[in-house]
Design a protein around this motif. Structure first.
Motif, PDB file in Angstrom:
ATOM      1  N   HIS A 100      -8.429  -1.192  -2.480  1.00 45.08           N
ATOM      2  CA  HIS A 100      -8.158   0.427  -1.928  1.00 45.08           C
ATOM      3  C   HIS A 100      -7.161   1.275  -2.137  1.00 45.08           C
ATOM      4  O   HIS A 100      -7.097   2.564  -1.632  1.00 45.08           O
ATOM      5  CB  HIS A 100      -9.634   0.119  -0.819  1.00 45.08           C
ATOM      6  CG  HIS A 100      -9.602   1.781  -0.209  1.00 45.08           C
ATOM      7  ND1 HIS A 100     -10.826   2.049  -0.400  1.00 45.08           N
ATOM      8  CD2 HIS A 100      -9.217   1.561   0.941  1.00 45.08           C
ATOM      9  CE1 HIS A 100     -10.926   3.206  -0.129  1.00 45.08           C
ATOM     10  NE2 HIS A 100      -9.719   3.489   0.646  1.00 45.08           N
TER      11      HIS A 100
ATOM     12  N   TYR B 151      -5.388   2.768  -5.020  1.00 46.20           N
ATOM     13  CA  TYR B 151      -6.026   3.860  -5.062  1.00 46.20           C
ATOM     14  C   TYR B 151      -5.553   5.335  -4.433  1.00 46.20           C
ATOM     15  O   TYR B 151      -5.468   6.716  -4.685  1.00 46.20           O
ATOM     16  CB  TYR B 151      -7.416   4.213  -5.359  1.00 46.20           C
ATOM     17  CG  TYR B 151      -8.156   3.501  -6.415  1.00 46.20           C
ATOM     18  CD1 TYR B 151      -8.724   2.041  -6.253  1.00 46.20           C
ATOM     19  CD2 TYR B 151      -8.086   4.419  -8.053  1.00 46.20           C
ATOM     20  CE1 TYR B 151     -10.051   2.384  -7.537  1.00 46.20           C
ATOM     21  CE2 TYR B 151      -9.071   3.422  -8.847  1.00 46.20           C
ATOM     22  CZ  TYR B 151      -9.718   2.970  -8.730  1.00 46.20           C
ATOM     23  OH  TYR B 151     -10.353   1.937  -9.909  1.00 46.20           O
ATOM     24  N   TRP B 152      -5.270   4.767  -2.911  1.00 46.57           N
ATOM     25  CA  TRP B 152      -4.325   5.927  -2.040  1.00 46.57           C
ATOM     26  C   TRP B 152      -3.486   6.375  -2.583  1.00 46.57           C
ATOM     27  O   TRP B 152      -2.755   7.516  -2.612  1.00 46.57           O
ATOM     28  CB  TRP B 152      -4.505   4.871  -0.496  1.00 46.57           C
ATOM     29  CG  TRP B 152      -5.991   5.078   0.423  1.00 46.57           C
ATOM     30  CD1 TRP B 152      -7.207   4.077  -0.033  1.00 46.57           C
ATOM     31  CD2 TRP B 152      -5.895   5.984   1.453  1.00 46.57           C
ATOM     32  NE1 TRP B 152      -7.438   4.983   1.090  1.00 46.57           N
ATOM     33  CE2 TRP B 152      -7.090   5.911   1.673  1.00 46.57           C
ATOM     34  CE3 TRP B 152      -5.074   6.528   2.056  1.00 46.57           C
ATOM     35  CZ2 TRP B 152      -7.628   6.226   3.188  1.00 46.57           C
ATOM     36  CZ3 TRP B 152      -5.759   6.993   3.762  1.00 46.57           C
ATOM     37  CH2 TRP B 152      -6.931   7.285   3.411  1.00 46.57           C
TER      38      TRP B 152
ATOM     39  N   ALA C 144     -11.410   5.965  -2.288  1.00 49.51           N
ATOM     40  CA  ALA C 144     -10.521   6.669  -0.897  1.00 49.51           C
ATOM     41  C   ALA C 144     -10.190   8.388  -0.681  1.00 49.51           C
ATOM     42  O   ALA C 144     -10.154   8.057   0.419  1.00 49.51           O
ATOM     43  CB  ALA C 144      -9.079   6.385  -1.990  1.00 49.51           C
TER      44      ALA C 144
END
Lengths: 233, 87
Positions: free
Chosen positions: A107, A110-111, A224
Motif C-alpha cells: 500500500h 502505491y502512495w 491508495a
C-alpha cells in the motif's frame, strides 16, 4: 564504538560487529553533545536474540538487541516504537498499521508511485513516536524493515490507518475503542509498572489526538488514491 | 481486601481497562475491559474502602437498590478472585 542521533536522542553504541554502524549510517553523530544513552551488548545478550527457526547472523542479532535496549530507554522518556509504515504528505504524518503480511508495504509503495517527491517515507517498519509539548512526533530510525525505507526526518502524526484486505476500496472512521486492540498489536507492550504507565499515556494520546481509520483495500493504485482523498481532504 | 499488584487500572478514551503487569502478562494477553460499575468498585478497593462502604457507594452513585449493588459487588469480587487479581 560510534555515536548516532535518533529521534533527537544521542546514543553511544559500543558494538562488537560492524553491521550496526553501517545500518545507522544515516544517523551518525559527530557533535559534542553528551550521550543520552550508552548501549553495549554482551555475547550472552546477543545470544538471547536468537530465534531457533531463523538463521540470523550474530551481527544482526546485536542490531536487534540494540533496538530492544533503546526501546526500554524510550519508555522512560515519553516515547515508544510503533510497528507501522509511516509516511508524510504535505507535512502531515500517517501511520499504516497491520499485522505483517497484510500489505502495509504494498500500500505504501502505491502512495510512493502516486505522490513521488511529495511523499516522504519516514520509516517502513519501526518509527519512533514521541510526545513533545502535547504533539505526537514520528521519527525515522535505522530499523526500517526489508525494503530499508527510512529517512532521517520527523513528521507530526495526524492519522492512524489500520489496513485491511478487501475486494472493495473504502475508508471508514473508527472509534478509540475499536482502534485500541488494533493499535496494541503493533506496539511492544512493557511489563514493568512505571513503563506501563508511560506506555498507556502514549496510547491514550495517540487515540485521542489522531484521526482513526480502517482502510479497506485491494492493493491497487486506486486504493491508495481513495485512502489519500479521505485522509488528506 | 486489596490488589496483589498484578494489574493496574487505566482509563483509555472513555473506557476503563485492567492491564496486566509482570509475569501475569505472559498468561493474560491483552487487557480486561471494565464497565462503569466494575471500574468504580476497583477504585474504591484501591482507596482502601471495605465491603459495606463500597456497596453503599455503588448504590448511591448508580441510583440502585442496595441488594443489586451487593450482587454486583459479589460478582465482581468473584471475578477478581478467579483472575487472581486480589491479594
Amino acid at each position: 564504538m560510534f555515536k548516532c542521533k535518533i529521534a533527537d536522542f544521542i546514543i553511544e553504541i559500543d558494538n562488537k560487529y560492524e553491521y550496526s554502524e553501517n545500518a545507522c549510517r544515516d544517523y551518525l553523530y559527530a557533535g559534542v553533545e553528551k550521550a543520552d544513552l550508552r548501549i553495549s551488548l554482551s555475547e550472552e545478550e546477543i545470544e538471547c536474540e536468537k530465534i531457533p527457526e531463523q538463521n540470523f547472523s550474530r551481527a544482526l542479532m546485536e542490531f536487534t538487541g540494540i533496538y530492544r535496549k533503546f526501546h526500554s530507554f524510550l519508555l522512560d522518556n515519553n516515547a515508544c516504537v510503533m510497528h507501522c509504515s509511516l509516511i508524510s504528505l504535505d507535512g502531515k504524518g500517517t501511520a499504516f498499521l497491520a499485522p505483517s503480511g497484510t500489505g502495509k508495504t504494498t500500500h505504501t509503495a502505491y502512495w510512493k508511485s502516486l505522490y513521488k517527491e511529495k511523499l516522504v517515507v519516514v520509516n517502513g517498519d519501526k518509527p519512533i513516536i514521541r510526545i513533545i509539548n502535547g504533539k505526537i512526533i514520528a521519527y525515522g530510525t535505522p530499523w526500517s524493515g526489508k525494503e530499508r525505507w527510512q529517512t532521517n526526518t520527523s513528521a507530526e502524526l495526524y492519522n492512524l490507518a489500520f489496513i485491511k484486505r478487501s475486494e472493495r476500496n473504502f475508508v471508514e472512521k473508527i472509534s478509540a475503542d475499536e482502534a485500541l486492540p488494533l493499535l496494541m498489536q503493533q506496539l511492544l507492550v512493557p511489563t514493568e509498572k512505571d513503563k506501563m504507565l508511560t506506555f498507556l499515556d502514549i496510547v491514550n494520546h495517540l487515540l485521542s489526538k489522531c484521526n482513526l481509520y480502517n482502510i479497506y483495500c485491494n492493493m491497487s493504485e486506486e486504493a491508495a488514491k481513495i485512502a489519500c482523498e479521505t485522509l488528506y481532504s | 481486601m486489596k490488589f496483589n499488584g498484578s494489574f493496574i487500572l487505566k482509563k483509555i478514551g472513555e473506557t476503563y481497562y485492567a492491564v496486566p503487569l509482570g509475569s501475569i502478562s505472559n498468561e493474560i494477553k491483552g487487557m480486561i475491559k471494565l464497565n462503569d460499575t466494575a471500574a468504580f468498585i476497583w477504585q474504591k478497593i484501591e482507596s482502601g474502602a471495605q465491603e459495606n462502604e463500597i456497596v453503599t457507594s455503588v448504590s448511591e452513585k448508580f441510583n440502585t437498590e442496595k441488594e443489586i449493588a451487593q450482587r454486583d459487588f459479589d460478582e465482581f469480587i468473584m471475578a477478581l478472585k478467579e483472575a487472581k487479581i486480589l491479594a
